[in-house]
Design an enzyme around this catalytic site. Structure first.
Site, PDB file in Angstrom:
ATOM      1  N   CYS A 129       0.819  -1.222   0.000  1.00 54.97           N
ATOM      2  CA  CYS A 129       0.000   0.000   0.000  1.00 54.97           C
ATOM      3  C   CYS A 129       0.851   1.269   0.000  1.00 54.97           C
ATOM      4  O   CYS A 129       0.353   2.339  -0.333  1.00 54.97           O
ATOM      5  CB  CYS A 129      -0.937   0.006   1.195  1.00 54.97           C
ATOM      6  N   HIS A 270      -3.264   7.039   2.575  1.00 54.37           N
ATOM      7  CA  HIS A 270      -3.683   5.742   2.041  1.00 54.37           C
ATOM      8  C   HIS A 270      -5.051   5.410   2.624  1.00 54.37           C
ATOM      9  O   HIS A 270      -5.291   5.570   3.816  1.00 54.37           O
ATOM     10  CB  HIS A 270      -2.656   4.672   2.418  1.00 54.37           C
ATOM     11  N   ASN A 300     -10.341  -0.225  -0.163  1.00 53.60           N
ATOM     12  CA  ASN A 300      -8.876  -0.153  -0.077  1.00 53.60           C
ATOM     13  C   ASN A 300      -8.292  -0.729  -1.364  1.00 53.60           C
ATOM     14  O   ASN A 300      -8.362  -1.936  -1.602  1.00 53.60           O
ATOM     15  CB  ASN A 300      -8.411  -0.951   1.151  1.00 53.60           C
TER      16      ASN A 300
HETATM   17  O1  UT7 Z   1      -3.883  -1.315   3.561  1.00 55.13           O
HETATM   18  C1  UT7 Z   1      -3.431  -1.948   4.719  1.00 55.13           C
HETATM   19  C2  UT7 Z   1      -4.290  -3.144   4.953  1.00 55.13           C
HETATM   20  N1  UT7 Z   1      -5.170  -3.266   6.035  1.00 55.13           N
HETATM   21  C3  UT7 Z   1      -5.422  -2.430   7.073  1.00 55.13           C
HETATM   22  O2  UT7 Z   1      -4.909  -1.377   7.249  1.00 55.13           O
HETATM   23  C4  UT7 Z   1      -6.421  -2.919   8.067  1.00 55.13           C
HETATM   24  C5  UT7 Z   1      -6.169  -2.425   9.481  1.00 55.13           C
HETATM   25  N2  UT7 Z   1      -7.188  -2.944  10.368  1.00 55.13           N
HETATM   26  C6  UT7 Z   1      -8.488  -2.579  10.302  1.00 55.13           C
HETATM   27  O3  UT7 Z   1      -8.855  -1.732   9.493  1.00 55.13           O
HETATM   28  C7  UT7 Z   1      -9.466  -3.205  11.274  1.00 55.13           C
HETATM   29  O4  UT7 Z   1      -8.760  -3.970  12.241  1.00 55.13           O
HETATM   30  C8  UT7 Z   1     -10.515  -4.123  10.569  1.00 55.13           C
HETATM   31  C9  UT7 Z   1     -11.491  -3.274   9.752  1.00 55.13           C
HETATM   32  C10 UT7 Z   1      -9.835  -5.113   9.651  1.00 55.13           C
HETATM   33  C11 UT7 Z   1     -11.338  -4.892  11.606  1.00 55.13           C
HETATM   34  O5  UT7 Z   1     -11.951  -3.980  12.503  1.00 55.13           O
HETATM   35  P1  UT7 Z   1     -11.861  -4.228  14.078  1.00 55.13           P
HETATM   36  O6  UT7 Z   1     -12.630  -3.151  14.718  1.00 55.13           O
HETATM   37  O7  UT7 Z   1     -10.408  -4.345  14.417  1.00 55.13           O
HETATM   38  O8  UT7 Z   1     -12.634  -5.585  14.247  1.00 55.13           O
HETATM   39  P2  UT7 Z   1     -12.117  -6.989  14.820  1.00 55.13           P
HETATM   40  O9  UT7 Z   1     -11.195  -7.656  13.880  1.00 55.13           O
HETATM   41  O10 UT7 Z   1     -11.686  -6.820  16.247  1.00 55.13           O
HETATM   42  O11 UT7 Z   1     -13.480  -7.799  14.871  1.00 55.13           O
HETATM   43  C12 UT7 Z   1     -14.565  -7.387  15.721  1.00 55.13           C
HETATM   44  C13 UT7 Z   1     -15.706  -8.347  15.498  1.00 55.13           C
HETATM   45  C14 UT7 Z   1     -15.301  -9.813  15.618  1.00 55.13           C
HETATM   46  O12 UT7 Z   1     -16.374 -10.515  16.205  1.00 55.13           O
HETATM   47  P3  UT7 Z   1     -16.348 -10.872  17.775  1.00 55.13           P
HETATM   48  O13 UT7 Z   1     -15.119 -11.693  17.972  1.00 55.13           O
HETATM   49  O14 UT7 Z   1     -16.298  -9.560  18.499  1.00 55.13           O
HETATM   50  O15 UT7 Z   1     -17.632 -11.625  17.970  1.00 55.13           O
HETATM   51  C15 UT7 Z   1     -15.152 -10.247  14.180  1.00 55.13           C
HETATM   52  O16 UT7 Z   1     -15.374 -11.638  14.017  1.00 55.13           O
HETATM   53  O17 UT7 Z   1     -16.227  -8.181  14.177  1.00 55.13           O
HETATM   54  C16 UT7 Z   1     -16.257  -9.452  13.520  1.00 55.13           C
HETATM   55  N3  UT7 Z   1     -16.034  -9.223  12.106  1.00 55.13           N
HETATM   56  C17 UT7 Z   1     -17.024  -8.951  11.239  1.00 55.13           C
HETATM   57  N4  UT7 Z   1     -18.344  -8.866  11.406  1.00 55.13           N
HETATM   58  C18 UT7 Z   1     -19.089  -8.565  10.325  1.00 55.13           C
HETATM   59  C19 UT7 Z   1     -14.854  -9.197  11.421  1.00 55.13           C
HETATM   60  N5  UT7 Z   1     -15.065  -8.922  10.134  1.00 55.13           N
HETATM   61  C20 UT7 Z   1     -16.409  -8.773   9.988  1.00 55.13           C
HETATM   62  C21 UT7 Z   1     -17.233  -8.479   8.893  1.00 55.13           C
HETATM   63  N6  UT7 Z   1     -18.557  -8.377   9.116  1.00 55.13           N
HETATM   64  N7  UT7 Z   1     -16.745  -8.269   7.655  1.00 55.13           N
END
Ligand code: UT7
Length: 343
Positions: A129, A270, A300
Site C-alpha cells: 500500500c 492511504h 482499499n
Molecule cells: O492497507 C493496509 C491493509 N489493512 C489495514 O490497514 C487494516 C487495518 N485494520 C483494520 O482496518 C481493522 O482492524 C478491521 C477493519 C480489519 C477490523 O476492525 P476491528 O474493529 O479491528 O474488528 P475486529 O477484527 O476486532 O473484529 C470485531 C468483530 C469480531 O467478532 P467478535 O469476535 O467480536 O464476535 C469479528 O469476528 O467483528 C467481527 N467481524 C465482522 N463482522 C461482520 C470481522 N469482520 C467482519 C465483517 N462483518 N466483515
C-alpha cells in the site's frame, strides 16, 4: 552532470532547482460495482458493520481475465492527456502493484506498450500500500538528479481475484482500480519538496499474501483449497501500527520541509479505513476538512489508493496551485512513506 544534480548532491539551496512536479493525473475503475449489500448475500457480514468499522460502502471489481495493466494503461493515458504530454516524451514508466499481471514481465512494460511510451524504460515497484509513494520517490530522485525528465507513475491493482470470498475479515476491505500521475522536471517552487520512506521487515508477518511466491507456490495448494488465495492479516495490530506509521511519516516530511501541521492544506492518506485515517489526523492535530477521503466509493485499493484519491481531489478542485499537499501511506512490509508536495 547537470548543475541541478550537482547542487542537490552538495546540499546547496538554489532558486532554480529542478523539482519533480505532478503535471497530470488520471484513473480507471472497472465497471462492476460490489456494494456492502451484495456482500451480505455472499458472507456473514452487514452493511452497518462494514460502514462503521471501515467507512467503505462499495468497491469496484475487475472482470475475469482483466489484469492490473488493463486498469493501469487507461489511467496512465488519462494522466498523459491531462498533462498534455506526448507518450514518446516519457523516459520511465513505474507501475506500483501487489497484483502484477504476471510474475514477469513487469506490468509496467505492458502499460508502456499500451500507452505508446516507446522511448521509456519500465519496471514495477513492490511496496504494497506504500507502493505509490515509493514509486513517486523514485521518480523524484531520477528527475532531481537530472537522469530523467518525464516519468509516469501508476498504481494499479486487481485484488479481487486474490481474495478468499468466504473470509469476511479481509474480503470486505479491498477493491480494484488504478490511478496514475505524470511527473516532470521543472524549475520553480512547485513539485515534490521531500519524501520519507520507512520499513520494518520484522513485522512482515502482520500482513501477508503467503501463496503464489517461491516459498508456497500455488502447486502446493489444491484448486479448491481455501488457502490458495487468502490474505493473512492481523487487523487490530495493523491498525495500531498504521496510526503510528502515519504519525512518523508525516512528522518526518514536515520536519524536512520546515513546516508544521498547520501549514498543510490537504492531507491525502492511504485509504485503508476511515477510523485509522481520522485517528491519525486527530493525533497530528489536523482538521478533518483538510483530510481527503474517498474510501466509501472504492474501498482499499492498496497501491492504487493514493493516486486514485489524488485524481479525485484534483477533479473536485481541491488541489490549488501553491497548496501544501501531504501524502502518507503504510502497508505490508511493513512499509510506510510520505511525500510533501507544493502543488
Ligand atoms: O492497507 C493496509 C491493509 N489493512 C489495514 O490497514 C487494516 C487495518 N485494520 C483494520 O482496518 C481493522 O482492524 C478491521 C477493519 C480489519 C477490523 O476492525 P476491528 O474493529 O479491528 O474488528 P475486529 O477484527 O476486532 O473484529 C470485531 C468483530 C469480531 O467478532 P467478535 O469476535 O467480536 O464476535 C469479528 O469476528 O467483528 C467481527 N467481524 C465482522 N463482522 C461482520 C470481522 N469482520 C467482519 C465483517 N462483518 N466483515
Amino acid at each position: 552532470m547537470p548543475a541541478s544534480a550537482l547542487h542537490t548532491r552538495l546540499g546547496l539551496e538554489n532558486d532554480w532547482m529542478i523539482r519533480a512536479r505532478i503535471v497530470g493525473t488520471g484513473q480507471y475503475l472497472p465497471e462492476r460495482i460490489l456494494t456492502n449489500h451484495d456482500l451480505e448475500q455472499m458472507m456473514d457480514t452487514s452493511d452497518e458493520w462494514i460502514q462503521q468499522r471501515t467507512g467503505i460502502r462499495q468497491r469496484h471489481v475487475a472482470e475475469p481475465g482483466q489484469g492490473s495493466s488493463d486498469l493501469g494503461a487507461p489511467a496512465a493515458a488519462e494522466a498523459l492527456e491531462h498533462a498534455g504530454v506526448d507518450p514518446a516524451e516519457v523516459d520511465l514508466v513505474i507501475c506500483c502493484t501487489t497484483t502484477p499481471d504476471y510474475l514477469f514481465p513487469a506490468t509496467a512494460c505492458l502499460i508502456q506498450e499500451r500507452i505508446g511510451a516507446r522511448n521509456a524504460g519500465a519496471y514495477d515497484v513492490s511496496a504494497a500500500c506504500s507502493g505509490f509513494v515509493y514509486g513517486l520517490a523514485t521518480a523524484d530522485a531520477f528527475i532531481r538528479s537530472g537522469v530523467h525528465k518525464t516519468v509516469v507513475v501508476v498504481g494499479a491493482e486487481v485484488l479481487s481475484n486474490r481474495l478468499n470470498w468466504k473470509r469476511r475479515d479481509t474480503a470486505v476491505l479491498f477493491g480494484d482500480g488504478a490511478g496514475a500521475v505524470v511527473v516532470r522536471g521543472e524549475e520553480g517552487e512547485q513539485g515534490v519538496r521531500n519524501v520519507h520512506l520507512g520499513s520494518d521487515g520484522g513485522a512482515a508477518d502482520i500482513l501477508v499474501m503467503p501463496t503464489g511466491g517461491s516459498v508456497q507456490p500455488y502447486e502446493q495448494h489444491p484448486l479448491e483449497s481455501e488457502e490458495r488465495v487468502a490474505i493473512d492479516m492481523r487487523g487490530k495490530e495493523l491498525f495500531r501500527k498504521a496510526v503510528m506509521a502515519f504519525a512518523v511519516a508525516t512528522e518526518k516530511a514536515l520536519a524536512a520541509g520546515e513546516l508544521t501541521i498547520g501549514d498543510v492544506d490537504l492531507f491525502i492518506p492511504h485509504q485503508a479505513n476511515t477510523r485509522i485515517i481520522y485517528t491519525a489526523a486527530d493525533r497530528l492535530g489536523l482538521d478533518h476538512d483538510k483530510v481527503y477521503v474517498n474510501i466509501a466509493r472504492v474501498g482499499n485499493t492498496t497501491a492504487a489508493s493514493i493516486p486514485l484519491a489524488l485524481d479525485d481531489a484534483r477533479k473536485e478542485g481541491r488541489l490549488t496551485p501553491g497548496a501544501n499537499v501531504l501524502l502518507a501511506a503504510f502497508g505490508a512490509g511493513l512499509t510506510w512513506a510520505s511525500a510533501l508536495i507544493r502543488w
